[in-house]
Design an enzyme around this catalytic site. Sequence first.
Site, PDB file in Angstrom:
ATOM      1  N   LYS A 191       0.887  -1.331   0.216  1.00 33.28           N
ATOM      2  CA  LYS A 191      -0.223   0.061  -0.065  1.00 33.28           C
ATOM      3  C   LYS A 191       1.131   1.473   0.103  1.00 33.28           C
ATOM      4  O   LYS A 191       1.281   1.244   0.929  1.00 33.28           O
ATOM      5  CB  LYS A 191      -1.351  -0.101   1.560  1.00 33.28           C
ATOM      6  N   THR A 245       5.816   8.233  13.440  1.00 31.42           N
ATOM      7  CA  THR A 245       5.471   7.318  15.040  1.00 31.42           C
ATOM      8  C   THR A 245       4.759   7.278  15.478  1.00 31.42           C
ATOM      9  O   THR A 245       3.990   5.512  16.022  1.00 31.42           O
ATOM     10  CB  THR A 245       6.489   7.886  15.867  1.00 31.42           C
ATOM     11  N   GLU A 266       9.763   1.338  10.697  1.00 29.65           N
ATOM     12  CA  GLU A 266      10.776   2.286  10.564  1.00 29.65           C
ATOM     13  C   GLU A 266       9.715   3.872  10.815  1.00 29.65           C
ATOM     14  O   GLU A 266       9.427   3.965   9.437  1.00 29.65           O
ATOM     15  CB  GLU A 266      11.130   1.576   8.981  1.00 29.65           C
ATOM     16  N   CYS A 301      13.564  10.535   6.995  1.00 26.60           N
ATOM     17  CA  CYS A 301      13.429  10.408   8.021  1.00 26.60           C
ATOM     18  C   CYS A 301      14.944  10.802   8.545  1.00 26.60           C
ATOM     19  O   CYS A 301      14.938  10.632  10.375  1.00 26.60           O
ATOM     20  CB  CYS A 301      13.430   8.935   8.095  1.00 26.60           C
ATOM     21  N   GLU A 398       9.397  16.256  15.174  1.00 30.82           N
ATOM     22  CA  GLU A 398       9.894  15.986  13.988  1.00 30.82           C
ATOM     23  C   GLU A 398       9.658  16.899  13.031  1.00 30.82           C
ATOM     24  O   GLU A 398       7.826  16.514  12.972  1.00 30.82           O
ATOM     25  CB  GLU A 398       9.397  14.400  13.148  1.00 30.82           C
TER      26      GLU A 398
HETATM   27  P1  NAD Z   1       2.323   8.440   7.809  1.00 30.45           P
HETATM   28  O1  NAD Z   1       2.593   7.213   8.634  1.00 30.45           O
HETATM   29  O2  NAD Z   1       1.482   9.681   7.643  1.00 30.45           O
HETATM   30  O3  NAD Z   1       1.523   7.713   6.603  1.00 30.45           O
HETATM   31  C1  NAD Z   1       2.584   6.550   5.991  1.00 30.45           C
HETATM   32  C2  NAD Z   1       1.372   5.271   5.589  1.00 30.45           C
HETATM   33  O4  NAD Z   1       0.600   5.280   6.252  1.00 30.45           O
HETATM   34  C3  NAD Z   1       0.890   5.616   4.598  1.00 30.45           C
HETATM   35  O5  NAD Z   1       0.650   5.073   3.606  1.00 30.45           O
HETATM   36  C4  NAD Z   1      -0.227   6.554   4.549  1.00 30.45           C
HETATM   37  O6  NAD Z   1      -1.438   6.057   4.349  1.00 30.45           O
HETATM   38  C5  NAD Z   1      -0.855   5.252   6.172  1.00 30.45           C
HETATM   39  N1  NAD Z   1      -1.577   4.979   6.845  1.00 30.45           N
HETATM   40  C6  NAD Z   1      -2.009   6.671   7.761  1.00 30.45           C
HETATM   41  N2  NAD Z   1      -2.878   6.409   8.741  1.00 30.45           N
HETATM   42  C7  NAD Z   1      -2.559   4.687   9.227  1.00 30.45           C
HETATM   43  C8  NAD Z   1      -3.098   3.848  10.103  1.00 30.45           C
HETATM   44  N3  NAD Z   1      -4.256   4.619  10.529  1.00 30.45           N
HETATM   45  N4  NAD Z   1      -3.432   2.520   9.876  1.00 30.45           N
HETATM   46  C9  NAD Z   1      -2.522   2.278   8.966  1.00 30.45           C
HETATM   47  N5  NAD Z   1      -1.650   2.915   7.424  1.00 30.45           N
HETATM   48  C10 NAD Z   1      -1.535   4.056   7.969  1.00 30.45           C
HETATM   49  O7  NAD Z   1       3.590   8.565   7.267  1.00 30.45           O
HETATM   50  P2  NAD Z   1       3.778   9.444   6.104  1.00 30.45           P
HETATM   51  O8  NAD Z   1       3.696  11.329   5.670  1.00 30.45           O
HETATM   52  O9  NAD Z   1       3.644   9.130   4.765  1.00 30.45           O
HETATM   53  O10 NAD Z   1       5.505   9.740   6.332  1.00 30.45           O
HETATM   54  C11 NAD Z   1       6.654  10.605   6.814  1.00 30.45           C
HETATM   55  C12 NAD Z   1       6.473   9.866   8.042  1.00 30.45           C
HETATM   56  O11 NAD Z   1       7.417   8.827   7.674  1.00 30.45           O
HETATM   57  C13 NAD Z   1       7.833  10.505   8.510  1.00 30.45           C
HETATM   58  O12 NAD Z   1       7.475  10.628  10.265  1.00 30.45           O
HETATM   59  C14 NAD Z   1       9.174   9.735   8.546  1.00 30.45           C
HETATM   60  O13 NAD Z   1      10.568  10.603   9.785  1.00 30.45           O
HETATM   61  C15 NAD Z   1       8.692   8.822   8.105  1.00 30.45           C
HETATM   62  N6  NAD Z   1       9.746   7.443   7.737  1.00 30.45           N
HETATM   63  C16 NAD Z   1      11.420   6.651   8.111  1.00 30.45           C
HETATM   64  C17 NAD Z   1      11.642   6.180   7.665  1.00 30.45           C
HETATM   65  C18 NAD Z   1      12.420   5.029   8.306  1.00 30.45           C
HETATM   66  O14 NAD Z   1      13.245   4.597   7.030  1.00 30.45           O
HETATM   67  N7  NAD Z   1      12.882   5.549   9.908  1.00 30.45           N
HETATM   68  C19 NAD Z   1      11.588   6.272   5.896  1.00 30.45           C
HETATM   69  C20 NAD Z   1      11.023   7.270   5.894  1.00 30.45           C
HETATM   70  C21 NAD Z   1      10.495   8.067   6.343  1.00 30.45           C
END
Ligand code: NAD
Length: 496
Positions: A191, A245, A266, A301, A398
């Site tokens: 997804k 997170t 992650e 990230c 963040e």
């Molecule tokens: P997000 O948590 O908003 O969304 C991530 C994914 O989860 C998306 O596909 C989203 O549609 C889905 N999602 C949203 N709500 C959900 C729920 N309730 N249940 C299941 N899935 C759900 O994050 P984002 O805004 O897409 O990405 C930014 C974040 O990702 C930042 O915090 C960043 O640090 C982190 N990130 C971490 C890494 C790593 O490897 N540690 C790498 C890249 C990004």
Amino acid sequence: MPQQDLAFWQSRAAALAIEGRAFIDGSYRDSASGRQFDCISPIDGRRLTAIADCAAADVDAAVAAARRSFEAREWAGLKPRERKKTLLRFAALIRQHAEELALLETLDAGKPIGDTTSVDIPGAAYCVEWYAEAIDKVGGEVVPADPHLVGLVTREPVGVVACVVPWNFPLLMAAWKFAPALAAGNSVVLKPSEKSPLTAIRVAALALEAGVPPGVFNVVPGGGEAGKLLALHMDVDCLAFTGSTAVGKQIMQYAGQSNLKRVWLELGGKSPNIVLPDCPDFDRAARSAAGAIFYNMGEMCTAGSRLLVHRDIKEMFLDKVLEQAAQWKPGHPLDPNTAMGAIVDQIQLDRVLGYIEAGRAESRLLCGGTRTLSDSGGFYIEPTVFDARPEHRIAREEIFGPVLSVIGFDDLDQAIGLANDSEYGLAAAVWTQNLTTAHEVSRRLRAGTVWVNCYDEGGDMNFPFGGYKQSGNGRDKSLHALEKYTELKSTLLRLR
Ligand code: NAD
């Protein structure tokens, strides 16, 4: 060969046919409800296409296809060498379609075309190759058990793996999950983020073309609801997540409420970059500090969002960082000369600007701090630097945007204390010429990756990637990632 300038990429973009449907059981299809959402380009705010908005019926169909293909052992049951060949063909097809995929990524996420062509797409292909090459090399263990026993420890695919991924490196983050999951013999439901689904949708057809059997690699575009349905699904064995997170915490709860699927996270970061007075090269350190926060518009990230500088050198070093920040001018993402592109969407733009406002109230703005290129209709923010204190909101939370907090310290212990004083522990860096200091600081930093005299090195797949503390659990990349997608089995065979 036409010159690859802005006009070249714009003409390619105009000619692009964009697929927005889900990919389930080997073919593209609309969502069962017929519902769609708009895919907007952050470059200019224009609609690129409509995307299938997957809900329960689609998620169920994708999981069922994955389960069927897994139980029939259509992929898991192949000779390792056959799976390897197929994944190598998949990687080759990603490379063959690199221009198209890079263009999709840039249009969808606002990333500079120079980055998507050199990092995102080649990085995803390399990741698939790397795990393909591991398939027929990694074996199990023969245990030194009692003489009357033969003891085997083997790794078996966990089954149906759901991958829920973010938008900052859409295809690369997806590949870090689906490549080891497929290599280990699992069937996958991917997804992508609703903000950047295009490359995931496109590569599904390439996987099929490479010979990955129908049902083994499915893509269900949709929002948080689709992710939640996967996390709550009773027939998903493992969910690998990259994202915030806050959502990571919810996903663990969904697993607890459903079938205790294995959850790998992650998550976010607020990574410290420590510059000591014996830094070997202040110019390089300043260039690197700017790259650590402004590369990919700070949507990283691992962004080096907290620059901790010894007070003896702080003013001198800050001048150099500000000089470097001026080099990161936002520009048109399809222009190969652009270093900094667009913020992914209006929501993220507002979020970053909100943090900048909070920073203006508490900290001292040194450069940037405003939206720019608004006439384009797109979402751009200038590289922004604040002189901050550790307790300021912008220095703790963040932001996921091009906003740097510079913080002074007086001695090494204080620097390490500040560095570790965070709920996150994804990455950290230290600049020193003293080998002993480098090793000692590295040992004391609570972070999954520590860079010494560099930042963000490590495109190499051999390095495990992941976080301590609330930056997550488990590791992407390296052979260790295969552990996430396998179950360990002990087989004890009595000889007499
Ligand atoms: P997000 O948590 O908003 O969304 C991530 C994914 O989860 C998306 O596909 C989203 O549609 C889905 N999602 C949203 N709500 C959900 C729920 N309730 N249940 C299941 N899935 C759900 O994050 P984002 O805004 O897409 O990405 C930014 C974040 O990702 C930042 O915090 C960043 O640090 C982190 N990130 C971490 C890494 C790593 O490897 N540690 C790498 C890249 C990004």
